[in-house]
Motif scaffolding. Structure first.
Motif, PDB file in Angstrom:
ATOM      1  N   VAL A 155       0.814  -1.220   0.000  1.00  0.00           N
ATOM      2  CA  VAL A 155       0.000   0.000   0.000  1.00  0.00           C
ATOM      3  C   VAL A 155       0.845   1.267   0.000  1.00  0.00           C
ATOM      4  O   VAL A 155       0.318   2.371  -0.109  1.00  0.00           O
ATOM      5  CB  VAL A 155      -0.963   0.024   1.200  1.00  0.00           C
ATOM      6  N   GLY A 156       2.162   1.133   0.120  1.00  0.00           N
ATOM      7  CA  GLY A 156       2.989   2.336   0.152  1.00  0.00           C
ATOM      8  C   GLY A 156       4.467   2.022   0.192  1.00  0.00           C
ATOM      9  O   GLY A 156       4.881   0.858   0.167  1.00  0.00           O
ATOM     10  N   LEU A 157       5.253   3.065   0.243  1.00  0.00           N
ATOM     11  CA  LEU A 157       6.702   2.957   0.179  1.00  0.00           C
ATOM     12  C   LEU A 157       7.340   4.099   0.956  1.00  0.00           C
ATOM     13  O   LEU A 157       6.889   5.246   0.871  1.00  0.00           O
ATOM     14  CB  LEU A 157       7.147   3.012  -1.285  1.00  0.00           C
ATOM     15  N   VAL A 158       8.379   3.800   1.714  1.00  0.00           N
ATOM     16  CA  VAL A 158       9.164   4.828   2.405  1.00  0.00           C
ATOM     17  C   VAL A 158      10.613   4.676   1.957  1.00  0.00           C
ATOM     18  O   VAL A 158      11.190   3.597   2.077  1.00  0.00           O
ATOM     19  CB  VAL A 158       9.075   4.699   3.935  1.00  0.00           C
ATOM     20  N   THR A 159      11.205   5.743   1.424  1.00  0.00           N
ATOM     21  CA  THR A 159      12.588   5.709   0.958  1.00  0.00           C
ATOM     22  C   THR A 159      13.509   6.460   1.923  1.00  0.00           C
ATOM     23  O   THR A 159      13.056   7.264   2.744  1.00  0.00           O
ATOM     24  CB  THR A 159      12.715   6.355  -0.434  1.00  0.00           C
ATOM     25  N   GLN A 160      14.800   6.198   1.795  1.00  0.00           N
ATOM     26  CA  GLN A 160      15.777   6.933   2.605  1.00  0.00           C
ATOM     27  C   GLN A 160      15.706   8.422   2.304  1.00  0.00           C
ATOM     28  O   GLN A 160      15.802   9.248   3.218  1.00  0.00           O
ATOM     29  CB  GLN A 160      17.184   6.406   2.313  1.00  0.00           C
ATOM     30  N   SER A 161      15.538   8.764   1.035  1.00  0.00           N
ATOM     31  CA  SER A 161      15.460  10.179   0.655  1.00  0.00           C
ATOM     32  C   SER A 161      14.273  10.864   1.310  1.00  0.00           C
ATOM     33  O   SER A 161      14.380  12.007   1.775  1.00  0.00           O
ATOM     34  CB  SER A 161      15.352  10.312  -0.871  1.00  0.00           C
ATOM     35  N   ALA A 162      13.131  10.176   1.364  1.00  0.00           N
ATOM     36  CA  ALA A 162      11.934  10.758   1.973  1.00  0.00           C
ATOM     37  C   ALA A 162      12.128  10.968   3.464  1.00  0.00           C
ATOM     38  O   ALA A 162      11.692  11.977   4.026  1.00  0.00           O
ATOM     39  CB  ALA A 162      10.732   9.857   1.712  1.00  0.00           C
ATOM     40  N   VAL A 163      12.801  10.019   4.114  1.00  0.00           N
ATOM     41  CA  VAL A 163      13.088  10.171   5.550  1.00  0.00           C
ATOM     42  C   VAL A 163      13.961  11.401   5.779  1.00  0.00           C
ATOM     43  O   VAL A 163      13.726  12.202   6.685  1.00  0.00           O
ATOM     44  CB  VAL A 163      13.788   8.915   6.107  1.00  0.00           C
ATOM     45  N   GLN A 165      14.216  14.054   3.893  1.00  0.00           N
ATOM     46  CA  GLN A 165      13.408  15.254   3.665  1.00  0.00           C
ATOM     47  C   GLN A 165      12.562  15.576   4.892  1.00  0.00           C
ATOM     48  O   GLN A 165      12.407  16.746   5.262  1.00  0.00           O
ATOM     49  CB  GLN A 165      12.509  15.049   2.447  1.00  0.00           C
ATOM     50  N   TYR A 166      12.027  14.549   5.529  1.00  0.00           N
ATOM     51  CA  TYR A 166      11.220  14.760   6.728  1.00  0.00           C
ATOM     52  C   TYR A 166      12.078  15.335   7.864  1.00  0.00           C
ATOM     53  O   TYR A 166      11.672  16.277   8.543  1.00  0.00           O
ATOM     54  CB  TYR A 166      10.577  13.444   7.176  1.00  0.00           C
ATOM     55  N   ILE A 167      13.269  14.749   8.051  1.00  0.00           N
ATOM     56  CA  ILE A 167      14.181  15.247   9.083  1.00  0.00           C
ATOM     57  C   ILE A 167      14.562  16.699   8.794  1.00  0.00           C
ATOM     58  O   ILE A 167      14.590  17.551   9.691  1.00  0.00           O
ATOM     59  CB  ILE A 167      15.444  14.371   9.170  1.00  0.00           C
TER      60      ILE A 167
END
Length: 321
Positions: A155-163, A165-167
């Motif tokens: 149902v979804g995906l979490v990437t290192q890049s997205a993490v 960006q959040y930080i």
């Protein structure tokens, strides 16, 4: 404040809380797809890999490294099996034999995919705290984590890049990252840096990267200074934006050919810094440039590298304190 504000932040967030952190649409490739179609999918979506599915079940991962292996293997076979190539200097025949359509159009994706890489695909359930996802990204050799529902459907995906960006968007809640220096724990030296000499050809550079199991490496000039960064992602333009004969060029020329194919600015971002910079500065640089590594230099010469995985390891260590 708590002992680790970073830990408190990451424990308070679950993977599907933040829109740009959690990507609901996951790009996949069906096992029936040809290798050409798989490459076009990666290019169209600006990604370097995607899960390979057979009737909804993950059976592998298609990665740009697979195409590098295939290209170099065919070039090797051409040189080994065709004596006539010894006196051909134009590269026309190689280009004809290795044009993307002739090489990949009738080749099944599963034929070039390393099925062992499936073990690097990790899954978490919706509602998993972000801190747990970071632990996986830091310690299991994967760059992305699939999110599944209770039935196991993706149902979804979490990437290192997205993490990252959040930080970056919440650095004011992570004061420790302004104090921790990238040289404090030697994390950028855990793996010996692989460098590429300017006198290699593009083909030789990719062969060296494959044998060293790295996805990118800095190109060095005669003085050992960084000229640029070569990545397997550059091969996504093979056949459509530049020809295979470019791989036979000296590395600086090949690098410029690749960069011109993707941008008018041949000075593509290759970021470096000293070992006494705060981790927060590195996060800002990587986020603003959207690249995946920063080289640590001394006297302008590379002595180590910080990757997204390195940063996940730093975050994971902070969260375990």
């Amino acid at each position: 404040m708590s002992k680790s504000s970073t830990k408190a932040l990451l424990n308070s967030v679950v993977v599907n809380d933040v829109k740009y952190l959690y990507k609901g649409k996951v790009i996949t490739i069906e096992v029936e797809a040809t290798a050409e179609e798989a490459l076009e999918t990666l290019m169209k979506n600006h990604i370097s890999s995607a899960p390979l599915l057979d009737n909804g079940k993950i059976v592998g991962v298609v990665d740009v490294k697979d195409f590098a292996t295939a290209i170099l293997k065919v070039i090797g076979n051409q040189n080994d099996q065709s004596p006539r190539l010894a006196h051909r200097s134009s590269g026309v025949d190689l280009r004809k034999n290795l044009a993307r359509k002739s090489l990949f159009s009738h080749l099944a994706s599963k034929k070039i995919t390393d099925t062992k890489r499936t073990t690097l695909l990790k899954t978490v359930k919706s509602g998993t705290p972000l801190v747990e996802v970071i632990g996986i990204l830091a310690n299991h050799g994967c760059h992305r984590v699939l999110v599944v529902d209770d039935g196991g459907a993706i149902v979804g995906l979490v990437t290192q890049s997205a993490v990252l960006q959040y930080i970056h968007a919440h650095l004011d809640s992570c004061p420790e990252l302004e104090k921790v220096l990238i040289g404090d724990n030697g994390i950028f030296q855990r793996r010996k840096i692989v460098t590429l000499s300017h006198d290699l050809t593009g083909k030789e550079a990719y062969e060296m990267m494959l044998s060293s199991n790295v996805t990118a490496a800095p190109i060095l000039d005669k003085k050992g200074l960084i000229l640029g960064n070569l990545s397997f992602s550059d091969l996504k333009g093979f056949g459509s934006k530049y020809s295979v004969e470019s791989l036979m060029l000296p590395l600086p020329q090949f690098y410029n050919t690749v960069r011109k194919a993707f941008t008018s600015d041949t000075k593509f971002p290759c970021v470096y810094c000293g070992s006494k910079k705060p981790v927060a500065n590195v996060i800002r640089k990587l986020t603003s440039t959207r690249i995946h590594r920063i080289y640590v230099c001394k006297d302008f010469k590379p002595i180590g590298v910080l990757t997204l995985t390195s940063l996940m390891q730093i975050l994971d260590a902070l969260c375990k304190k």
